[in-house]
Design a protein around this motif. Structure first.
Motif, PDB file in Angstrom:
ATOM      1  N   UNK A  33       0.838  -1.200   0.000  1.00 17.93           N
ATOM      2  CA  UNK A  33       0.000   0.000   0.000  1.00 17.93           C
ATOM      3  C   UNK A  33       0.874   1.251   0.000  1.00 17.93           C
ATOM      4  N   UNK A  35       0.220   5.267   1.064  1.00 19.04           N
ATOM      5  CA  UNK A  35      -0.703   6.209   1.677  1.00 19.04           C
ATOM      6  C   UNK A  35      -0.089   7.600   1.664  1.00 19.04           C
ATOM      7  N   UNK A  37      -0.317  11.040   3.935  1.00 19.63           N
ATOM      8  CA  UNK A  37      -0.808  11.557   5.213  1.00 19.63           C
ATOM      9  C   UNK A  37      -0.436  13.024   5.331  1.00 19.63           C
ATOM     10  N   UNK A  40      -1.793  16.269  10.513  1.00 23.34           N
ATOM     11  CA  UNK A  40      -3.002  16.368  11.323  1.00 23.34           C
ATOM     12  C   UNK A  40      -4.141  15.469  10.870  1.00 23.34           C
ATOM     13  N   UNK A  41      -3.929  14.709   9.797  1.00 27.88           N
ATOM     14  CA  UNK A  41      -4.982  13.845   9.275  1.00 27.88           C
ATOM     15  C   UNK A  41      -4.568  12.378   9.308  1.00 27.88           C
ATOM     16  N   UNK A  42      -5.543  11.492   9.103  1.00 28.81           N
ATOM     17  CA  UNK A  42      -5.239  10.083   8.971  1.00 28.81           C
ATOM     18  C   UNK A  42      -4.698   9.780   7.584  1.00 28.81           C
ATOM     19  N   UNK A  43      -4.028   8.644   7.413  1.00 25.79           N
ATOM     20  CA  UNK A  43      -3.498   8.269   6.103  1.00 25.79           C
ATOM     21  C   UNK A  43      -4.614   8.050   5.079  1.00 25.79           C
ATOM     22  N   UNK A  45      -5.441   6.259   1.475  1.00 28.88           N
ATOM     23  CA  UNK A  45      -4.928   5.258   0.551  1.00 28.88           C
ATOM     24  C   UNK A  45      -4.807   5.846  -0.846  1.00 28.88           C
ATOM     25  N   UNK A  59      -8.118   6.678  -5.581  1.00 34.51           N
ATOM     26  CA  UNK A  59      -7.797   7.994  -5.030  1.00 34.51           C
ATOM     27  C   UNK A  59      -6.415   8.479  -5.451  1.00 34.51           C
ATOM     28  N   UNK A  91       3.507   7.182   3.159  1.00 36.26           N
ATOM     29  CA  UNK A  91       3.721   5.946   3.913  1.00 36.26           C
ATOM     30  C   UNK A  91       3.553   4.743   3.009  1.00 36.26           C
ATOM     31  N   UNK A 104       3.894  -0.820   8.669  1.00 38.39           N
ATOM     32  CA  UNK A 104       4.258   0.426   8.007  1.00 38.39           C
ATOM     33  C   UNK A 104       5.741   0.727   8.083  1.00 38.39           C
ATOM     34  N   UNK A 109       8.901  12.155   4.252  1.00 37.23           N
ATOM     35  CA  UNK A 109       8.272  13.471   4.424  1.00 37.23           C
ATOM     36  C   UNK A 109       8.653  14.351   3.243  1.00 37.23           C
TER      37      UNK A 109
END
Lengths: 113, 111
Positions: A33, A35, A37, A40-43, A45, A59, A91, A104, A109
């Protein structure tokens, strides 16, 4: 057991430049996978591979993002050209199969300036 | 893409207090995982729940899977500053293959 490896750890690029991220999953894991991120948010997909086939890329912004998993092992995620809003942590995760636990990497970054 | 909701979005409590965070969806899950993420790191798996009504305990953490497998909760007893982090639920829905995350609950435990 070695974990999911990602590189680079950090990347700073200017907008409109290109960038590529690399992921080496846990040995034997068929599912991989990517992702995104945002701080401040969730990952979210982006794309899911089963071996070297794509399970879900609904997405993934396909006009600028691409991903491949040649030979069903390592994977690369590319952004071309980058936009400011692509700044995020990318990620990579892997699992034995669908519906099994995902492990993970530390993420890459990305900062787009 | 199926949606997972988590609540509360933010939670700040004093050391020693108890708390519960929630994860839910309108769809049935085949399985659900809870992860904890610290700044600069990837999410780390805490637990997987599979059976409706299942309860799992991990030291001071108690995880419950709803009977209908549409929701889950995470309860922390006597929270400690080391529990501070982003708590994420993730799941694959019953007839889906993609593995998606909720937006997370950001927990801050103050000493």
């Amino acid at each position: 057991e070695a974990g999911v490896a990602q590189s680079p750890r950090y990347k700073i690029i200017e907008k409109r430049q290109s960038v590529a991220f690399w992921c080496n999953p846990i040995s034997g894991h068929a599912t991989l996978y990517w992702y995104q991120q945002i701080l401040g948010q969730g990952p979210k997909l982006l794309i899911q591979f089963q071996n070297n086939g794509v399970v879900d890329d609904s997405q993934l912004p396909k006009d600028r993002f691409s991903a491949e998993r040649l030979k069903g092992v390592d994977s690369t995620l590319k952004i071309q050209p980058a936009k400011l809003e692509d700044s995020a942590v990318y990620l990579c995760a892997s699992s034995l199969g669908v519906n099994t636990e995902a492990f993970f990497g530390q993420g890459t970054r990305l900062t787009v300036v | 893409t199926q949606l997972l909701e988590q609540s509360p979005q933010f939670l700040s409590i004093q050391e020693g207090e108890n708390l519960t965070v929630y994860c839910n969806s309108s769809s049935v899950f085949s399985s659900l995982q809870w992860y904890r993420q610290e700044p600069g790191e990837g999410p780390v798996l805490l637990v997987t729940v599979v059976t409706g009504g299942e309860v799992k305990k991990l030291k001071r953490l108690t995880f419950q899977f709803g009977d209908a497998r549409k929701d889950s909760s995470l309860h922390i007893t006597a929270a400690q500053p080391g529990d501070t982090g982003l708590y994420l639920c993730a799941a694959t829905h019953l007839y889906g293959q993609n593995f998606v995350f909720g937006p997370g609950t950001r927990l801050s435990v103050l000493p």
